[in-house]
Structures are given as structure tokens and as C-alpha cells.
Design an enzyme around this catalytic site. Structure first.
Site, PDB file in Angstrom:
ATOM      1  N   LEU A  47       7.661   1.535   8.203  1.00 38.01           N
ATOM      2  CA  LEU A  47       8.755   0.759   7.310  1.00 38.01           C
ATOM      3  C   LEU A  47       7.843  -0.188   6.565  1.00 38.01           C
ATOM      4  O   LEU A  47       8.339  -0.616   5.506  1.00 38.01           O
ATOM      5  CB  LEU A  47       9.767   0.029   8.243  1.00 38.01           C
ATOM      6  CG  LEU A  47      10.877   0.831   9.044  1.00 38.01           C
ATOM      7  CD1 LEU A  47      11.702   0.126   9.753  1.00 38.01           C
ATOM      8  CD2 LEU A  47      11.778   1.836   7.687  1.00 38.01           C
ATOM      9  N   ARG A  49       5.249   0.166   4.711  1.00 41.27           N
ATOM     10  CA  ARG A  49       5.022   0.684   3.505  1.00 41.27           C
ATOM     11  C   ARG A  49       6.025   1.396   2.574  1.00 41.27           C
ATOM     12  O   ARG A  49       5.922   1.682   1.587  1.00 41.27           O
ATOM     13  CB  ARG A  49       3.603   1.428   3.554  1.00 41.27           C
ATOM     14  CG  ARG A  49       3.667   2.547   4.194  1.00 41.27           C
ATOM     15  CD  ARG A  49       2.456   3.458   3.997  1.00 41.27           C
ATOM     16  NE  ARG A  49       2.845   4.907   4.625  1.00 41.27           N
ATOM     17  CZ  ARG A  49       2.171   5.209   5.835  1.00 41.27           C
ATOM     18  NH1 ARG A  49       1.623   4.323   6.770  1.00 41.27           N
ATOM     19  NH2 ARG A  49       2.261   6.655   6.322  1.00 41.27           N
ATOM     20  N   CYS A 146      -6.740  16.896 -16.042  1.00 40.99           N
ATOM     21  CA  CYS A 146      -5.743  16.941 -15.062  1.00 40.99           C
ATOM     22  C   CYS A 146      -6.542  16.748 -13.753  1.00 40.99           C
ATOM     23  O   CYS A 146      -7.578  16.238 -14.051  1.00 40.99           O
ATOM     24  CB  CYS A 146      -5.340  18.491 -15.041  1.00 40.99           C
ATOM     25  SG  CYS A 146      -6.543  19.663 -14.356  1.00 40.99           S
ATOM     26  N   CYS A 162      -3.203  10.083   4.467  1.00 41.12           N
ATOM     27  CA  CYS A 162      -2.886   8.588   4.441  1.00 41.12           C
ATOM     28  C   CYS A 162      -1.956   8.443   5.749  1.00 41.12           C
ATOM     29  O   CYS A 162      -2.105   7.240   6.599  1.00 41.12           O
ATOM     30  CB  CYS A 162      -2.245   8.059   3.441  1.00 41.12           C
ATOM     31  SG  CYS A 162      -0.559   8.527   3.150  1.00 41.12           S
ATOM     32  N   CYS A 217     -13.019  23.040 -16.138  1.00 42.30           N
ATOM     33  CA  CYS A 217     -11.772  23.163 -14.998  1.00 42.30           C
ATOM     34  C   CYS A 217     -10.964  24.214 -14.972  1.00 42.30           C
ATOM     35  O   CYS A 217     -10.700  24.721 -16.090  1.00 42.30           O
ATOM     36  CB  CYS A 217     -10.712  21.780 -15.930  1.00 42.30           C
ATOM     37  SG  CYS A 217      -9.330  21.853 -14.902  1.00 42.30           S
TER      38      CYS A 217
HETATM   39 ZN   LIG Z   1      -8.033  20.220 -15.771  1.00 45.61          ZN
END
Ligand SMILES: [Zn+2]
Length: 238
Positions: A47, A49, A146, A162, A217
Site C-alpha cells: 500500500l 507505493r 526501443c 522490485c 538492435c
Molecule cells: Zn531497438
């Protein structure tokens, strides 16, 4: 860009909480519809966060509570909820009738899946991640850098999420707000593609850099043409 917009929000936790609130009341950007996908229940320990929820919501479905709050905030807003995870099988179908996807997932596998699906669908993606006292937000347009231009691939060794390492409320508050600002700018016809925002709460520093498209990429160069499951399982948080 005067049409009404449909926004897909992946994750209704720490980042999704401020983000959803802000998008629901972002009248000038013509957000007509929000689809929320998340598979979690509201937990007491989150709660601090996940500011969309209160102690009365503990044990209930996040997306149902989130949808109720958004409808209260903005009665004219259309809200659809999808209980589940954002997975390769249904990613393209979910994206297909949305203007933009914004992601606040708590694991890297989902972040890479969102990046790949958005690129293949030709849809802008706003993404963010946070751990402990710092985090980042990135805007990827179909012709800009991206997530894979930045991070390339899911780390093959195990990494903290996290949920394990913890993240402080103000950090996801700032980053969810930055995501909302990027979404509104895209919907208003601006082109913040490649903008990477980094926030370090302990250092008191907010920094913007422009990520350039990398020629090698795998996503931008067209090597990735499908969403095969193996790509997203290596570091999927248990
Ligand atoms: Zn990319």
C-alpha cells in the site's frame, strides 16, 4: 491526432497507480478508453507505493478496485479490465485496438514482451522500471529507439525484481507521473520517441537523455518477427 484514444495499461501496481489516476483525468489528451491488465490482488505490504488502493481493498483484485476508482474519477471514461498476465499468446490481440501501450510491470520479461509486441504492432510504447531509490522511463515510437536499443535482452543471470528488492513510494510516484506525461505528449501529437528519463531520489537528480536507435538492435533491425515464448521466460520473476 484529434481522435479519441484507447490506451492499454500493463500493470496496476506502483507505477500503474499514479499513471492510471492521471490518465483517467487527462481530458485534453482525449483518452476515451483504458484497458487495464494485471493478475494481482491488493496486499497490505504494497500500500505504501500502490497509491490507487486503500486498506479496505486488501485481498481484492487490483484491476477491479482500480477500475472502480477510475470510473469515480472520470464517469465518462470507458474502462475494461483483463485479469491475468500480459503473455505472448494474447499480446497482439490485446494491442490491436489500442492507440498506445504503457507498461508498469514488475519484471523484465514483461517489459521486453511489451517492447516487442508494440514494435511489431506499430504502436507507441511508454515503459518504466524502478528499484529501491531510482528508476527510468522510456518512450518508444515505432520509428525511434526501443527498449532493446537500451538493454538488448533479458539478463540471463537471475536479477532482482522490485517485488524482491523493494522500491520506495516517491520513486514510483515520480516515474508513473513521467510515464503519464509521455503518454499525453504522444497523444497530443508530439514525438518524444527515444526520450529516456532517469530519476535518482537519493541523489535528487532527474535527467533526460536521448537514446538513439542502434543499428544492431534485434528488434529495430527486424530480427525479431514473432513473440515466441522462450524469449520471455529466461528471467521471468517467480
Ligand atoms: Zn531497438
Amino acid at each position: 491526432m484529434s481522435a479519441a484514444h484507447r490506451v492499454l495499461v500493463v500493470g496496476a501496481g506502483g507505477l500503474g497507480s499514479p499513471l492510471l489516476r492521471l490518465l483517467a483525468v487527462a481530458g485534453g489528451s482525449r483518452v476515451e478508453h483504458i484497458t487495464i491488465i494485471d493478475d494481482d490482488l491488493v496486499e497490505e505490504s504494497n500500500l505504501h507505493r500502490q497509491t490507487l488502493y486503500s486498506s479496505e481493498d486488501v485481498g481484492r483484485s487490483k484491476i477491479e478496485r482500480a477500475a472502480g476508482t477510475l470510473r469515480d474519477l472520470s464517469p465518462g471514461l470507458s474502462v475494461r479490465t483483463v485479469q491475468g498476465r500480459f503473455v505472448p499468446d494474447t499480446a497482439m490481440e490485446l494491442l490491436s485496438d489500442h492507440t498506445l501501450v504503457v507498461e508498469g510491470a514488475d519484471n523484465l520479461a514483461t517489459k521486453f514482451l511489451v517492447a516487442d509486441a508494440a514494435h511489431l504492432a506499430g504502436v507507441p510504447a511508454v515503459q518504466a522500471g524502478a528499484i529501491r531509490w531510482a528508476g527510468w522511463a522510456l518512450c518508444a515510437l515505432p520509428d525511434s529507439a526501443c527498449l532493446r536499443c537500451l538493454f538488448e535482452d533479458i539478463p540471463r543471470d537471475r536479477i532482482e525484481t522490485c517485488a524482491e528488492a523493494g522500491v520506495v513510494g516517491p520513486v514510483v510516484g515520480v516515474l508513473g507521473g513521467l510515464e503519464a506525461a509521455l503518454v499525453v505528449r504522444v497523444l497530443r501529437g508530439e514525438r518524444p520517441g527515444g526520450e529516456l528519463w532517469h530519476y535518482d531520489a537519493l541523489a535528487g537528480a532527474l535527467r533526460k537523455t536521448l537514446v538513439r536507435r542502434r543499428s544492431d538492435c534485434p528488434l529495430c533491425a527486424g530480427e525479431i518477427q514473432d513473440l515466441r515464448v522462450e524469449r520471455y521466460t529466461a528471467a521471468c520473476a517467480a
